[in-house]
Design a protein around this motif. Sequence first.
Motif, mmCIF file in Angstrom:
data_model
loop_
_atom_site.group_PDB
_atom_site.id
_atom_site.type_symbol
_atom_site.label_atom_id
_atom_site.label_comp_id
_atom_site.label_asym_id
_atom_site.label_seq_id
_atom_site.Cartn_x
_atom_site.Cartn_y
_atom_site.Cartn_z
ATOM 1 N N GLU A 235 3.996 -28.015 -53.248
ATOM 2 C CA GLU A 235 3.581 -27.929 -51.849
ATOM 3 C C GLU A 235 2.435 -28.878 -51.534
ATOM 4 O OE1 GLU A 235 2.809 -23.790 -51.474
ATOM 5 O OE2 GLU A 235 4.944 -23.239 -51.298
ATOM 6 N N GLN A 241 7.399 -35.640 -48.737
ATOM 7 C CA GLN A 241 7.324 -34.491 -47.854
ATOM 8 C C GLN A 241 7.937 -33.257 -48.518
ATOM 9 O OE1 GLN A 241 5.825 -34.600 -44.808
ATOM 10 N NE2 GLN A 241 6.099 -32.387 -44.637
ATOM 11 N N THR A 243 8.889 -29.087 -47.799
ATOM 12 C CA THR A 243 9.085 -28.140 -46.710
ATOM 13 C C THR A 243 9.160 -26.702 -47.230
ATOM 14 O OG1 THR A 243 11.507 -28.199 -46.836
ATOM 15 C CG2 THR A 243 10.426 -29.898 -45.494
ATOM 16 N N LYS A 244 9.136 -25.771 -46.302
ATOM 17 C CA LYS A 244 9.277 -24.357 -46.659
ATOM 18 C C LYS A 244 10.630 -24.108 -47.314
ATOM 19 C CE LYS A 244 9.156 -19.694 -44.718
ATOM 20 N NZ LYS A 244 9.013 -18.879 -43.472
#
Length: 282
Positions: A235, A241, A243-244
């Motif tokens: 994270e 990048q 993401t959740k």
Amino acid sequence: MDNITFEKYHPKVNLWFNFAFKKSEIRTSCLIVVLSPNSKFMLSSHNFLHDTLYVSEKSTTYYTFSIDVLSQVVSDFSKQLKKRKIIFVGSSKSGFGAINLGRMQKKIDNLIGSYSLSFSPVTRVYPLEKPHPYKTYPSFIKKIESNKTFKRCAERFGLLFEKPNMENYKEIIYIGSYSAYDIRELSYLLSVSKDGYKYIDINLVPTQSHNITALFAFADLPFNEFMNRCLVASENDLELQWTKADSEILTLNSRKIYDSVRNKTISNLIAEIIDNDNDLFY
């Protein structure tokens, strides 16, 4: 671990790179060179049981700027220490540096071979038809567009040599099998490596995470702590990048991931490399 300077090998190298050296209590004939993907020293808390040189760039150039000088400095330092083998370790952009330096390494004195151990390595830096999605890549492009010296180095070293200088060289690569971008980087590496089947060893890990170094760094921890550490590392990825949804997938595959890397710490991976050479110690 002590900071170290190498002006005696090259008058400007300490202006371009940060160095620290951790001397092993046990005398061995192997030098570990750990390249950092950021300004901090990667894996500095680890004890590899061998003399270890830590390197980071003072200006992010994806290990293209003056990497030929760095290669020579490492060779000179290894020669001073009378080492017989060198293992270059890197992740992401420093994985590119580890492979680049490994392939550049030339035979010197007692040196009988070299290795590169890389995790999710970048395999091409410049020129590219399509830019990398890495967060630091745009600043690198701006840098080489505004500095002729940076650009010359990027043009010269931004693509890997197609084969290593040393006959006794091996490339060990760990990569997430679900990480589409990292798989494309690996595919490129294989396409440009002459006789790569002779020296490239590919290992797939069942994850989509780019920061798989963390998986191996925490591989000796109990399952719950392992997963918590890996989630935090993913994270907080400084390059790609996250993401959740990525966290949910990582959690869903957590047991499979844990079983694939359990007790395969980076120290153990290095020990495994070394154990394959009966003549390494003296």
